[in-house]
Design a protein around this motif. Structure first.
Motif, short mmCIF file in Angstrom:
data_model
loop_
_atom_site.label_atom_id
_atom_site.label_comp_id
_atom_site.label_asym_id
_atom_site.label_seq_id
_atom_site.Cartn_x
_atom_site.Cartn_y
_atom_site.Cartn_z
N LYS A 198 11.34 -17.65 -54.08
CA LYS A 198 10.30 -17.38 -53.08
C LYS A 198 9.77 -18.69 -52.50
CE LYS A 198 10.12 -12.84 -53.67
NZ LYS A 198 10.39 -11.87 -52.58
N MET A 199 9.28 -18.59 -51.26
CA MET A 199 8.74 -19.77 -50.60
C MET A 199 7.36 -19.50 -50.00
SD MET A 199 10.02 -21.87 -47.22
CE MET A 199 11.72 -22.03 -47.77
N LEU A 200 6.40 -20.38 -50.32
CA LEU A 200 5.10 -20.39 -49.66
C LEU A 200 5.19 -21.34 -48.47
CD1 LEU A 200 1.99 -20.15 -49.28
CD2 LEU A 200 1.76 -21.94 -51.04
N SER A 247 -0.49 -33.08 -60.71
CA SER A 247 -1.21 -32.44 -61.81
C SER A 247 -0.27 -31.92 -62.90
CB SER A 247 -2.05 -31.28 -61.28
OG SER A 247 -1.22 -30.19 -60.91
N GLY A 248 0.97 -31.67 -62.54
CA GLY A 248 1.90 -31.11 -63.50
C GLY A 248 1.78 -29.61 -63.68
N ILE A 249 1.00 -28.94 -62.82
CA ILE A 249 0.88 -27.48 -62.87
C ILE A 249 2.26 -26.86 -62.65
CG2 ILE A 249 -0.05 -25.46 -61.67
CD1 ILE A 249 -2.52 -27.16 -61.00
N PRO A 250 2.68 -25.93 -63.51
CA PRO A 250 4.00 -25.29 -63.34
C PRO A 250 4.09 -24.58 -61.99
CG PRO A 250 3.08 -24.80 -65.50
CD PRO A 250 1.99 -25.45 -64.72
N VAL A 251 5.20 -24.77 -61.32
CA VAL A 251 5.42 -24.18 -59.99
C VAL A 251 6.70 -23.38 -60.03
CG1 VAL A 251 5.90 -24.70 -57.57
CG2 VAL A 251 4.18 -26.03 -58.80
N ASN A 252 6.62 -22.08 -59.66
CA ASN A 252 7.82 -21.25 -59.69
C ASN A 252 8.24 -20.78 -58.30
OD1 ASN A 252 5.94 -19.33 -59.08
ND2 ASN A 252 6.52 -17.88 -60.69
N LYS A 253 7.70 -21.46 -57.28
CA LYS A 253 8.09 -21.17 -55.89
C LYS A 253 8.21 -22.48 -55.14
CE LYS A 253 5.51 -16.78 -55.75
NZ LYS A 253 4.86 -16.90 -57.08
N ILE A 273 -9.72 -27.12 -51.49
CA ILE A 273 -9.46 -25.68 -51.38
C ILE A 273 -7.96 -25.42 -51.28
CG2 ILE A 273 -9.70 -23.68 -49.85
CD1 ILE A 273 -12.53 -24.70 -49.19
N TYR A 274 -7.26 -26.20 -50.45
CA TYR A 274 -5.82 -25.98 -50.28
C TYR A 274 -5.06 -26.30 -51.57
CZ TYR A 274 -6.94 -25.57 -45.34
OH TYR A 274 -7.47 -25.17 -44.14
N ALA A 275 -5.50 -27.31 -52.31
CA ALA A 275 -4.84 -27.61 -53.57
C ALA A 275 -4.94 -26.43 -54.54
CB ALA A 275 -5.45 -28.86 -54.19
N HIS A 276 -6.12 -25.86 -54.66
CA HIS A 276 -6.30 -24.71 -55.56
C HIS A 276 -5.56 -23.48 -55.05
CE1 HIS A 276 -9.20 -26.27 -58.53
NE2 HIS A 276 -9.62 -27.05 -57.55
N ALA A 277 -5.53 -23.31 -53.72
CA ALA A 277 -4.80 -22.16 -53.14
C ALA A 277 -3.31 -22.26 -53.45
CB ALA A 277 -5.04 -22.08 -51.65
N ILE A 278 -2.75 -23.45 -53.24
CA ILE A 278 -1.33 -23.65 -53.53
C ILE A 278 -1.05 -23.38 -55.01
CG2 ILE A 278 0.51 -25.39 -53.67
CD1 ILE A 278 -0.86 -26.71 -51.17
N LEU A 320 -1.13 -19.65 -55.77
CA LEU A 320 -0.10 -18.84 -55.11
C LEU A 320 1.31 -19.08 -55.65
CD1 LEU A 320 -1.37 -19.11 -51.43
CD2 LEU A 320 -1.29 -17.02 -52.81
N VAL A 321 1.52 -20.21 -56.31
CA VAL A 321 2.88 -20.52 -56.75
C VAL A 321 3.02 -20.62 -58.26
CG1 VAL A 321 3.38 -21.74 -54.61
CG2 VAL A 321 2.58 -23.04 -56.59
N LYS A 322 1.94 -20.37 -59.00
CA LYS A 322 2.03 -20.49 -60.47
C LYS A 322 2.78 -19.30 -61.06
CE LYS A 322 -2.43 -18.35 -61.60
NZ LYS A 322 -3.76 -18.58 -62.19
#
Length: 465
Positions: free
Chosen positions: A76-78, A132-138, A455-460, A463-465
């Motif tokens: 998937k793509m955001l 941040s190293g937050i896991p991203v699955n998109k 705001i955009y950082a938290h939105a991203i 939406l992709v976690k």
């Protein structure tokens, strides 16, 4: 590490990058090989792509029409859609329109809020999520358009060659969440005139306006040699005192008289915020007493059918619905001489109506006066239901980051959100703040720029976690 702390560590870079991007006068220019919208628009695109590479992202320039910056992986793509082109600056600025100067905590310049500041905010928001190293699955893709203010030829070209995101947002509107955008219809009202006719009051030509989606701040009418100049000037002065119109008169070469109507720039989605110089000129000429030449009948038609109206009432277009509100109309450009008359109109119609219904109503009025209707461009309405996961996620993020209630709104503006399915406009103007897009002295407040990035950082991340 906390996303907001990461964003704050980028503060100086975000401000400097916004200033540097605003300093590029990316108004559409003459096409060149590999630069379809001119040198300056290409410079803006190249600047952001270069910055993206420096920040560690993968980038792609799609033949100068558009570009993208991306990270992440998954099926998937955001998509986050922004634009780098701007409308012409107009006149009357307090600070240089391409100076990127900071005054009273604001970055001033054309494009500061529409849409260069928000573009930089998104780019550094992506950087924060990646750092941040937050896991991203998109996949997360920032799509950089270059023709949003004109015909959207950039995205038409881009999406014939690149994947379309599965869902997305565009930081080119207002907060909290814009889930409904009116349909946008650009038309030209045209009439050719028989040869040999002359205006009874001496009108030689009329011209004004820069683009359909801008409320014009200037319109010129040239009266030819032989006109009774003293009487004309006296009549206009009397009209000014009675009507409150802002009209200037000066003597031109060849014994001509130049009459200038002065208005107030605004975005065509909110024409009531401006003052239409073309409409004011039409009403002024009608008050002076038009004759019966075909040119004057065309001017009279425009004056009666549109004038200074912003709701299309005299064209039979006073329409509205509960989802998106009232139709708006802007007479954005005019060109009239002894041979032909042409007026270009921007119409924003409610989401529950169809293009053909709008055109049928226009034809009913135009056909009676022998005026041709030409469709120049059309973008259908956008509507994403409030219970959609995208809307619900963005409402949550907005409320958490601002402490303010999150809700959906409808607008007349056309953002890139409507270029893909399942997309909304999200920011970048906060509730209660003035809409400075397309206006003189456009600016973005530095603290708003930083809050956008957070705001955009938290939105991203959500939406992709």
């Amino acid at each position: 590490m906390d996303l907001n702390h990461i964003i704050e560590s980028y503060r100086d870079e975000i401000i400097r990058s916004t200033q540097e991007l605003v300093a590029i006068p990316s108004v559409e220019g003459e096409p060149q090989p590999g630069k379809p919208f001119g040198e300056d628009v290409y410079r803006a695109l190249d600047y952001v792509l270069t910055l993206g590479r420096r920040l560690g992202f993968e980038t792609k320039n799609v033949d100068g029409y558009a570009g993208h910056i991306e990270f992440g992986q998954g099926e998937k793509m955001l998509g986050i859609l922004t634009h780098l082109d701007v409308v012409p600056e107009g006149s009357g600025w307090t600070y240089p329109p391409y100076g990127g100067e900071i005054h009273d905590g604001r970055i001033y310049g054309r494009g500061a809020i529409d849409d260069k500041g928000p573009t930089i905010a998104v780019l550094y928001a992506m950087k924060a999520v990646m750092q941040s190293g937050i896991p991203v699955n998109k996949k997360v893709r920032l799509i950089l358009g270059t023709d949003e203010e004109s015909g959207w030829e950039d995205l038409k070209y881009y999406f014939k060659r690149e994947a379309v995101p599965d869902f997305g947002m565009s930081p080119d509107g207002r907060y909290p969440i814009i889930n409904a955008e009116k349909g946008i219809l650009h038309i030209a009202l045209c009439k050719k005139f028989s040869s040999g006719q002359k205006s009874s009051i001496g009108i030689e030509k009329i011209y004004g306006g820069q683009r359909p989606n801008v409320v014009p701040d200037e319109c010129i009418c040239v009266f030819g040699p032989g006109v009774d100049r003293e009487k004309l000037i006296k009549d206009i002065e009397n009209l000014k005192s009675k009507s409150g119109y802002t009209i200037e008169v000066e003597l031109g070469d060849r014994d001509t008289v130049i009459v200038k109507s002065i208005g107030q720039l605004a975005h065509a989605s909110m024409p009531e915020k401006g003052k239409n110089a073309i409409g004011q000129m039409l009403l002024c000429l009608s008050a002076l007493g038009l004759g019966y030449s075909e040119m004057e009948r065309f001017i009279a038609f425009l004056s009666e059918a549109i004038g200074m109206q912003v709701d299309g009432q005299s064209m039979g277009l006073a329409l509205e619905d509960q989802l998106s509100g009232k139709l708006t109309l802007n007479l954005g450009m005019i060109q009239v001489d002894s041979q032909v008359g042409r007026a270009v109109i921007d119409i924003r119609y409610p989401v529950s109506f169809e293009e053909q219904e709008i055109l049928a109503r226009i034809h009913m009025v135009a056909d009676m006066h022998g005026v041709e209707v030409e469709v120049l461009d059309h973008q259908g309405p956008l509507y994403v239901p409030e219970d959609h996961f995208l809307v619900q996620t963005l409402k949550k993020v907005y409320a958490e980051q601002t402490g303010q209630p999150a809700y959906t709104v409808a607008i007349g503006g056309g953002t890139y959100a409507r270029a893909i399915k399942n997309a909304v406009a999200f920011g970048a103007v906060f509730p209660g703040k003035p809409e400075m897009a397309h206006q003189r002295n456009e600016y973005i407040e530095i603290e708003d720029l930083m809050m956008n990035a957070k705001i955009y950082a938290h939105a991203i991340a959500e939406l992709v976690k």
